[in-house]
Scaffold this motif. Structure first.
Motif, PDB file in Angstrom:
ATOM      1  N   LEU B 163      16.813 -37.839   0.585  1.00  0.00           N
ATOM      2  CA  LEU B 163      16.366 -39.236   0.571  1.00  0.00           C
ATOM      3  C   LEU B 163      17.537 -40.186   0.382  1.00  0.00           C
ATOM      4  N   ALA B 164      18.592 -39.687  -0.303  1.00  0.00           N
ATOM      5  CA  ALA B 164      19.731 -40.549  -0.603  1.00  0.00           C
ATOM      6  C   ALA B 164      20.396 -41.044   0.676  1.00  0.00           C
ATOM      7  N   ALA B 165      20.190 -40.331   1.785  1.00  0.00           N
ATOM      8  CA  ALA B 165      20.742 -40.780   3.067  1.00  0.00           C
ATOM      9  C   ALA B 165      20.133 -42.116   3.480  1.00  0.00           C
ATOM     10  N   TYR B 166      19.047 -42.505   2.815  1.00  0.00           N
ATOM     11  CA  TYR B 166      18.420 -43.800   3.086  1.00  0.00           C
ATOM     12  C   TYR B 166      19.327 -44.939   2.652  1.00  0.00           C
ATOM     13  N   VAL B 167      20.103 -44.711   1.579  1.00  0.00           N
ATOM     14  CA  VAL B 167      20.954 -45.780   1.055  1.00  0.00           C
ATOM     15  C   VAL B 167      22.440 -45.490   1.239  1.00  0.00           C
ATOM     16  N   ALA B 168      22.803 -44.312   1.757  1.00  0.00           N
ATOM     17  CA  ALA B 168      24.218 -44.002   1.957  1.00  0.00           C
ATOM     18  C   ALA B 168      24.360 -43.130   3.203  1.00  0.00           C
ATOM     19  N   ASP B 169      25.497 -43.240   3.854  1.00  0.00           N
ATOM     20  CA  ASP B 169      25.702 -42.471   5.087  1.00  0.00           C
ATOM     21  C   ASP B 169      26.284 -41.110   4.747  1.00  0.00           C
ATOM     22  N   PHE B 170      25.420 -40.211   4.279  1.00  0.00           N
ATOM     23  CA  PHE B 170      25.956 -38.886   3.966  1.00  0.00           C
ATOM     24  C   PHE B 170      24.845 -37.846   3.941  1.00  0.00           C
ATOM     25  N   GLY B 171      25.231 -36.592   4.009  1.00  0.00           N
ATOM     26  CA  GLY B 171      24.303 -35.484   3.807  1.00  0.00           C
ATOM     27  C   GLY B 171      23.411 -35.195   5.004  1.00  0.00           C
ATOM     28  N   LEU B 172      22.674 -34.111   4.892  1.00  0.00           N
ATOM     29  CA  LEU B 172      21.796 -33.668   5.978  1.00  0.00           C
ATOM     30  C   LEU B 172      20.639 -34.635   6.217  1.00  0.00           C
ATOM     31  N   GLY B 173      20.310 -35.423   5.203  1.00  0.00           N
ATOM     32  CA  GLY B 173      19.220 -36.388   5.344  1.00  0.00           C
ATOM     33  C   GLY B 173      19.468 -37.383   6.463  1.00  0.00           C
ATOM     34  N   ARG B 174      20.744 -37.610   6.780  1.00  0.00           N
ATOM     35  CA  ARG B 174      21.139 -38.525   7.860  1.00  0.00           C
ATOM     36  C   ARG B 174      20.414 -38.179   9.165  1.00  0.00           C
ATOM     37  N   TYR B 175      20.360 -36.861   9.472  1.00  0.00           N
ATOM     38  CA  TYR B 175      19.728 -36.421  10.722  1.00  0.00           C
ATOM     39  C   TYR B 175      18.253 -36.803  10.744  1.00  0.00           C
ATOM     40  N   LEU B 176      17.607 -36.711   9.574  1.00  0.00           N
ATOM     41  CA  LEU B 176      16.187 -37.016   9.514  1.00  0.00           C
ATOM     42  C   LEU B 176      15.957 -38.501   9.773  1.00  0.00           C
ATOM     43  N   PHE B 177      16.798 -39.330   9.119  1.00  0.00           N
ATOM     44  CA  PHE B 177      16.602 -40.770   9.269  1.00  0.00           C
ATOM     45  C   PHE B 177      16.973 -41.252  10.670  1.00  0.00           C
ATOM     46  N   SER B 178      18.098 -40.724  11.213  1.00  0.00           N
ATOM     47  CA  SER B 178      18.464 -41.220  12.548  1.00  0.00           C
ATOM     48  C   SER B 178      17.492 -40.682  13.590  1.00  0.00           C
ATOM     49  N   GLY B 179      16.964 -39.481  13.364  1.00  0.00           N
ATOM     50  CA  GLY B 179      15.948 -38.952  14.265  1.00  0.00           C
ATOM     51  C   GLY B 179      14.679 -39.791  14.229  1.00  0.00           C
ATOM     52  N   LEU B 180      14.308 -40.245  13.015  1.00  0.00           N
ATOM     53  CA  LEU B 180      13.124 -41.099  12.862  1.00  0.00           C
ATOM     54  C   LEU B 180      13.318 -42.396  13.624  1.00  0.00           C
ATOM     55  N   LYS B 181      14.536 -42.957  13.490  1.00  0.00           N
ATOM     56  CA  LYS B 181      14.808 -44.266  14.081  1.00  0.00           C
ATOM     57  C   LYS B 181      14.805 -44.195  15.605  1.00  0.00           C
ATOM     58  N   THR B 182      15.412 -43.124  16.157  1.00  0.00           N
ATOM     59  CA  THR B 182      15.521 -43.031  17.619  1.00  0.00           C
ATOM     60  C   THR B 182      14.390 -42.212  18.235  1.00  0.00           C
ATOM     61  N   ARG B 183      13.411 -41.827  17.415  1.00  0.00           N
ATOM     62  CA  ARG B 183      12.287 -40.994  17.870  1.00  0.00           C
ATOM     63  C   ARG B 183      12.782 -39.707  18.511  1.00  0.00           C
TER      64      ARG B 183
END
Lengths: 228, 246
Positions: B163-183
């Motif tokens: 979840l921390a990737a929500y507020v910082a550009d790091f970690g595996l969470g990044r893939y989840l958030f950018s995948g969500l954004k770009t569908r």
């Protein structure tokens, strides 16, 4: 506080969304964990399989779980059903161990007595084992309730509406009061559901109150016995 | 199962193994963050936990504060701290250290409480100093429960680090958030699978560690008892249920 007064409708709506997401998993996890916990307590093989599986399920982080579930069971990513299923999985994973431990804590002599007076396995479970393990189950269910309410907020990052939406919205728009309101509302909701479970427990397990005073007496008497 | 094939292709795609956003880099960021957070939280929680366990004082306060901390939703704390100190790694470190303290603290003092009082009295009777009792009796005997506390803290941190990737550009969470954004569901699912594998691996490491640290004397006396009981096991000295992972 101004933000709160200006947005009471929004807070109320998100609270209702949150209730819809968190109450069904709490009830479902209890109902599903009962037979699984019984199985885990009954046979050594099923115990290993069920407890290991629930431990592994519990170790899965919730955000990835919300994303994997639609691919597995065909739910829509942002639908309440997707979150309810995920939260139920966590609840069951927690509760199965509690049920198994609660049933194991029932005195073996009491169980044998029930069998001796002619109780079937079925009636022994409903009339002896389940009521006697009630306090343990209640304690477990309270943990499930608090953790479910807290976990439901994570759904906000995939766009499912809940009190967690106040976190993501407050963060994106830089409104501190909104995030604090969300935290306070989530904690209050958890306390409310916890209180409701305690009340249900008092109604369903009336003898636990009486037993508490007996226990306190026993503790008071103990030092006297030791010295005498 | 086509979706899973896409996700697997994404995981194995060589393009995802180069540059600053490469999978190994993200995974190492994730692990390093988890490790450092656990270290920070341990540095605070373990001394307090040992003090509470050894003296028996302050337990009520510790239970109350850690209970209160546990009820706080992780995402709320994370976004709040991020608003205070800005986007970046600072907020996740602060928020996750706070979240990791309660289970470690509980593991430290319940580990001491679970020790047979007779063993501690015996140690005192043969002339051990308080420091010797602490380091040679209480810490070794309480270690399995402390590791248990670290285990649930690790579980929580590795999950919330996503979840921390929500507020910082790091970690595996990044893939989840950018995948969500770009569908991009393949990226989202691939990232999720990686996080889940990491969490399960960490869980396995701690489970093994928990078994290893049981002192040999304790392990040898405990085993036969367990075997005799295993048909109808009783709730043992397992740590109390800790809060769900975020």
């Amino acid at each position: 506080m101004n933000w709160v007064w200006a947005n009471l409708d929004l807070i109320w709506d998100r609270t209702l969304d949150h209730l819809v997401l968190s109450v069904p998993p709490i009830i479902l996890s209890f109902v599903i964990a009962l037979p699984l916990g019984w199985l885990a307590n009954r046979y050594r093989l099923s115990r290993g399989v069920i407890l290991t599986a629930s431990g592994l399920l519990y170790a899965i982080p919730s955000f990835p779980m919300f994303i994997v579930l639609p691919a597995l069971v065909g739910t829509t990513l942002r639908s309440p059903l997707n979150l309810v299923i995920a939260l139920t999985i966590y609840g069951v994973a927690l509760m199965v161990r509690v049920v198994a431990d609660g049933l194991a804590s029932v005195d073996a002599d009491v169980q044998r007595s029930a069998v001796a007076v002619g109780f079937s396995t079925w009636t022994t479970f409903w009339q002896v084992e389940l009521p006697l393990s009630g306090p343990v189950l209640l304690a477990g269910l309270r943990v499930v309730a608090v953790s479910t309410v807290s976990l439901a907020t994570v759904g906000a990052v995939i766009g499912a509406q809940s009190l967690g939406s106040l976190f993501t919205d407050g963060f994106q728009r830089g409104i501190q009061a909104e995030i604090i309101t969300g935290i306070v509302a989530t904690v209050l909701l958890a306390l409310l559901l916890d209180g409701a479970l305690v009340a249900v427990g008092r109604l369903a397990l009336p003898w636990t109150r009486a037993r508490k005073t007996v226990k306190a007496d026993a503790r008071l008497r103990l030092p006297v016995e030791v010295t005498s | 199962m086509n979706i899973f094939a896409d996700a697997l292709n994404w995981i194995l795609d060589p393009a995802n193994y180069a540059g600053p956003g490469a999978i190994p880099v993200r995974a190492l960021e994730h692990l390093g963050f988890t490790f450092l957070t656990l270290l920070l939280a341990s540095a605070i929680a373990i001394p307090f936990g040992f003090a509470i366990g050894h003296s028996g004082r302050g337990r009520g306060l510790a239970v109350a504060t850690s209970g209160g901390l546990r009820a706080i939703p992780t995402l709320g704390l994370l976004t709040l701290v991020a608003l205070w100190i800005g986007i970046g790694l600072g907020a996740p470190y602060v928020a996750l250290t706070v979240l990791a303290i309660p289970p470690i603290l509980a593991g430290a003092y319940t580990g001491f409480e679970a020790i047979d009082r007779g063993a501690i009295d015996a140690a005192r009777a043969v002339g051990m100093s308080e420091v010797q009792i602490l380091t040679q009796v209480e810490i070794p005997l309480g270690l399995p429960l402390l590791i248990g506390g670290l285990r649930s803290a690790a579980l929580q941190v590795v999950a919330t680090a996503t979840l921390a990737a929500y507020v910082a550009d790091f970690g595996l969470g990044r893939y989840l958030f950018s995948g969500l954004k770009t569908r991009d569901y393949a990226q989202m699912l691939g990232g999720s699978i990686l996080v889940i594998l990491l969490a399960l691996a960490l869980e396995a490491v701690f489970a093994t560690l928990q078994r290893i640290v049981v002192p040999r004397g304790v392990a040898s006396t405990r085993l036969p008892v367990d075997r005799a009981r295993s048909a109808r096991p009783r709730p043992g000295m397992e740590p109390a249920i800790t809060k769900g992972n975020p």
